[in-house]
Design an enzyme around this catalytic site. Structure first.
Site, PDB file in Angstrom:
ATOM      1  N   ASP A   1       0.817  -1.217   0.000  1.00  0.00           N
ATOM      2  CA  ASP A   1       0.000   0.000   0.000  1.00  0.00           C
ATOM      3  C   ASP A   1       0.853   1.271   0.000  1.00  0.00           C
ATOM      4  O   ASP A   1       1.982   1.271   0.474  1.00  0.00           O
ATOM      5  CB  ASP A   1      -0.910  -0.025   1.242  1.00  0.00           C
ATOM      6  CG  ASP A   1      -2.074   0.937   1.114  1.00  0.00           C
ATOM      7  OD1 ASP A   1      -2.377   1.377  -0.020  1.00  0.00           O
ATOM      8  OD2 ASP A   1      -2.682   1.259   2.153  1.00  0.00           O
TER       9      ASP A   1
ATOM     10  N   ASN B   1     -10.840  -2.389  -5.487  1.00  0.00           N
ATOM     11  CA  ASN B   1     -10.064  -1.389  -6.223  1.00  0.00           C
ATOM     12  C   ASN B   1     -10.682  -1.054  -7.582  1.00  0.00           C
ATOM     13  O   ASN B   1     -10.318  -0.041  -8.194  1.00  0.00           O
ATOM     14  CB  ASN B   1      -8.603  -1.837  -6.411  1.00  0.00           C
ATOM     15  CG  ASN B   1      -7.786  -1.806  -5.129  1.00  0.00           C
ATOM     16  OD1 ASN B   1      -6.889  -2.624  -4.925  1.00  0.00           O
ATOM     17  ND2 ASN B   1      -8.063  -0.861  -4.258  1.00  0.00           N
TER      18      ASN B   1
HETATM   19  C1  IPE Z   1      -5.505  -2.671  -0.189  1.00  0.00           C
HETATM   20  O1  IPE Z   1      -5.186  -1.321  -0.274  1.00  0.00           O
HETATM   21  C2  IPE Z   1      -5.329  -3.346  -1.520  1.00  0.00           C
HETATM   22  C3  IPE Z   1      -3.968  -3.395  -2.036  1.00  0.00           C
HETATM   23  C4  IPE Z   1      -2.887  -2.921  -1.474  1.00  0.00           C
HETATM   24  C5  IPE Z   1      -3.817  -4.086  -3.284  1.00  0.00           C
HETATM   25  P1  IPE Z   1      -6.285  -0.186  -0.479  1.00  0.00           P
HETATM   26  O2  IPE Z   1      -5.539   1.085  -0.577  1.00  0.00           O
HETATM   27  O3  IPE Z   1      -7.192  -0.532  -1.573  1.00  0.00           O
HETATM   28  O4  IPE Z   1      -7.100  -0.264   0.896  1.00  0.00           O
HETATM   29  P2  IPE Z   1      -7.996   0.822   1.622  1.00  0.00           P
HETATM   30  O5  IPE Z   1      -9.039   1.260   0.646  1.00  0.00           O
HETATM   31  O6  IPE Z   1      -7.094   1.944   2.013  1.00  0.00           O
HETATM   32  O7  IPE Z   1      -8.555   0.123   2.820  1.00  0.00           O
HETATM   33  C1  IPE Z   2      -1.673   0.211  -3.305  1.00  0.00           C
HETATM   34  O1  IPE Z   2      -1.417   1.564  -3.350  1.00  0.00           O
HETATM   35  C2  IPE Z   2      -1.779  -0.407  -4.677  1.00  0.00           C
HETATM   36  C3  IPE Z   2      -3.144  -0.760  -5.094  1.00  0.00           C
HETATM   37  C4  IPE Z   2      -4.197  -0.661  -4.342  1.00  0.00           C
HETATM   38  C5  IPE Z   2      -3.310  -1.246  -6.435  1.00  0.00           C
HETATM   39  P1  IPE Z   2      -2.591   2.609  -3.376  1.00  0.00           P
HETATM   40  O2  IPE Z   2      -2.952   2.900  -4.794  1.00  0.00           O
HETATM   41  O3  IPE Z   2      -3.729   2.185  -2.503  1.00  0.00           O
HETATM   42  O4  IPE Z   2      -1.888   3.882  -2.748  1.00  0.00           O
HETATM   43  P2  IPE Z   2      -2.524   4.905  -1.716  1.00  0.00           P
HETATM   44  O5  IPE Z   2      -3.011   4.114  -0.549  1.00  0.00           O
HETATM   45  O6  IPE Z   2      -3.632   5.605  -2.441  1.00  0.00           O
HETATM   46  O7  IPE Z   2      -1.386   5.806  -1.373  1.00  0.00           O
HETATM   47 MG    MG Z   3      -4.125   2.435  -0.526  1.00  0.00          MG
END
Ligand code: IPE
Ligand code: IPE
Ligand code: MG
Length: 238
Positions: free
Chosen positions: A17, A65
């Site tokens: 993340d 996502n």
């Molecule tokens: C979880 O991260 C999914 C991945 C890292 C692939 P998200 O960024 O989607 O989670 P939330 O929405 O902050 O809980």
């Molecule tokens: C995790 O990084 C990767 C995926 C969920 C695909 P994020 O895209 O959630 O990054 P933040 O949390 O918005 O910084």
């Molecule tokens: Mg995230």
């Protein structure tokens, strides 16, 4: 190194993340953060398996996502394609078995075809398992396992009183051991639907760094923290 040689978690999960924030902080498009995170991955995966970890589950994309802008989702799909093509031969050479966890719908056809090819061509890998959770939801995984089991019961291939914890494990997307250690980068303290069934006694670690900055050194720090934990599984403290 000596300390790292003992008490290595068998199954590690990483919630990768913070890519978006990594990019935004630098005035870049969010997708640039995903790209940077992916760049880091090969060396990191190699290091983790060298440390003695046998199963590595990577949370690459949650089913939730897909709520994101279609441009970001599309950039992610292109990035998966690019990386599958680039890293696939390396994984095969290293004897790593690659499996995917998640539903197929609504993944793009080219991504699915590439996933199928990697699964097929690495199926005999016996050094370690790389479980890529893509379009994954822990709750849906339990729902899907329940449906498979219910089907067996309806067809009289399984008796209700034969269903136990292991039966559920067996019908999850992949028949993998429980996850011992879950790392979530970026300073968020939540599980976001990752490996819900498998994580019943997992240890957690939440480094502040965004995923593109989570390198080998960061992993070693995580491992040292794991080695300090006293896992009890409901028993007495040691
Ligand atoms: C979880 O991260 C999914 C991945 C890292 C692939 P998200 O960024 O989607 O989670 P939330 O929405 O902050 O809980
Ligand atoms: C995790 O990084 C990767 C995926 C969920 C695909 P994020 O895209 O959630 O990054 P933040 O949390 O918005 O910084
Ligand atoms: Mg995230």
């Amino acid at each position: 190194m000596a300390a790292l040689e003992k008490n290595i978690p068998y199954h590690v999960g990483i919630i990768m993340d913070g890519n978006g924030r990594w990019a935004t902080k630098r005035g870049l498009k969010r997708s640039m953060g995903h790209k940077e995170g992916a760049k880091n991955l090969k060396t990191l995966v190699e290091h983790i398996f060298k440390s003695g970890v046998k199963v590595l589950s990577l949370y690459a994309l949650s089913s939730e996502n897909f709520k994101r802008d279609s441009e970001e989702v599309n950039d992610l799909m292109n990035l998966f394609m690019e990386n599958f093509k680039k890293e696939f031969s390396y994984l095969k050479e290293q004897n790593i078995k690659v499996v995917f966890s998640g539903r197929r719908e609504p993944l793009r056809e080219d991504v699915l075809a590439s996933m199928d090819k990697i699964t097929k061509e690495t199926k005999n890998g016996n050094l370690a398992i790389l479980n890529i959770c893509l379009n994954y939801s822990g709750q849906d995984e339990i729902v899907d396992a329940t449906k498979k089991i219910a089907n067996l019961v309806v067809n009289k291939e399984l008796a209700i009183n034969e269903i136990n914890k292991d039966t559920i494990y067996h019908y999850l997307y992949q028949d993998l051991p429980p996850v011992d250690f879950i790392i979530r980068t970026s300073g968020e303290y939540r599980i976001s639907n990752f490996l819900l069934y498998q994580a019943s006694y997992a240890e957690y670690y939440f480094p502040k760094v965004y995923f593109p900055d989570f390198n080998q050194k960061e992993f070693d720090m995580a491992l040292m923290e794991y080695q300090k934990r006293n896992r009890r599984f409901g028993g007495n403290a040691k």
